[in-house]
Design a protein around this motif. Sequence first.
Motif, short mmCIF file in Angstrom:
data_model
loop_
_atom_site.label_atom_id
_atom_site.label_comp_id
_atom_site.label_asym_id
_atom_site.label_seq_id
_atom_site.Cartn_x
_atom_site.Cartn_y
_atom_site.Cartn_z
N PRO A 12 -18.11 -4.76 -81.36
CA PRO A 12 -16.61 -3.81 -79.93
C PRO A 12 -16.54 -2.56 -79.71
O PRO A 12 -17.74 -2.29 -79.64
CB PRO A 12 -15.46 -3.47 -81.13
N THR A 13 -16.87 -2.31 -78.17
CA THR A 13 -17.15 -1.29 -77.85
C THR A 13 -15.52 -0.83 -77.09
O THR A 13 -14.73 -1.13 -77.18
CB THR A 13 -18.02 -1.87 -76.13
N ALA A 14 -16.30 0.11 -76.67
CA ALA A 14 -15.54 1.09 -75.99
C ALA A 14 -15.44 1.40 -74.53
O ALA A 14 -16.72 2.14 -73.98
CB ALA A 14 -14.88 2.78 -76.60
N SER A 15 -14.97 0.81 -73.21
CA SER A 15 -14.77 1.32 -72.06
C SER A 15 -15.12 3.18 -71.48
O SER A 15 -14.15 3.62 -72.23
CB SER A 15 -14.05 0.38 -71.30
N LEU A 16 -16.31 3.26 -70.63
CA LEU A 16 -16.38 4.40 -70.50
C LEU A 16 -16.43 4.73 -69.06
O LEU A 16 -15.87 5.64 -69.05
CB LEU A 16 -17.68 4.87 -71.08
#
Length: 342
Positions: A12-16
């Motif tokens: 999973p990633t967090a959009s920056l």
Amino acid sequence: MVVIGRDGGQGPTASLGHYRARDGSHGAPVAVDADRPHAGLVVGKRGSGKTYTLGVLLEGVASVDGVASVVVDPMGTFESLAGSAVDASVVAPRVRADALGPRRWCSLLGLSPESGTGALVWQAATTSETLAAMRAFVDGADADPAVRRAARNHLTLAASWGVFDAAGLATETLCGPDVTVLNLAGVDSAPANAVLAAVADSLYDARISGGSGRLPWLFVDEAHTFTHGVASAALRRLLTKGRHPGVSCWLATQRPSALPAVAISQADLLLAHRLTSEADIDALADARPTYLDGSLETRLPAATGEALVVDDATESTHHVQVRERRTPHGGGSPRASAVDRA
């Protein structure tokens, strides 16, 4: 998409945001790794977007299964998250008295453990679970009346802060699926430090003991107000040892020069907005790795919302435009022109 903080693999990633092209156009999308724990630092002068960026990161990990997000909010900036696009709960900052331990109680009240008053408070904290029990211990202690009176006055002051409660904040709440916002607006520095120390320890201990299946992400705004108080040791432990049990710690500050060196040197991810203070720029430059070529001052962005990202996992740097938030941002300054004079 480029994932910062990840050297291979998926998750999973967090959009920056996106890369800043030289002509001002949008480049490739950029995200932050949300699969592994990180020690992160977001810096920038007032109005440069650091708190906004902290909110962007918070939004990103809020939707990740397996992550528990807690934000320490000394300015009331993140209260607007409740009822927004993320599941968030604003909770009163209440912690158990025995979450601090005797040494921290002495430090919190400005007492030397070797003094008569400090020694009595130490004994009370050692044998008591609640603040009421500590006060009762002091009242019944076989000690000089002046010492008892001084200790009682100090504990009465602590009670007036309103942050100590026999129930405290349950670990299940802090490590739950919803974002937990600890609203510390209007709380003085000493009790705010006590709350953060207890919460940071609770998150760390929950992972060590297996009491939480989720990986906690702790976000601390205005971090310079905590790194030299009672909370400093708890934060230091998260920064230096938190990644092993799976606790992420993100600090945001407009004064990196006021942070201890460990807060900068231990950050594997640095998001730097505009800085103009020479002391703040020097503090970052002195602690950053050799692959950050050239003068840091010339590489820092000038526009609001732009960030220089230093990724220690891949030993790389990135120039990023932070995306717009999906939740309300409570960190803007009011304007006289917007006041309703009716």
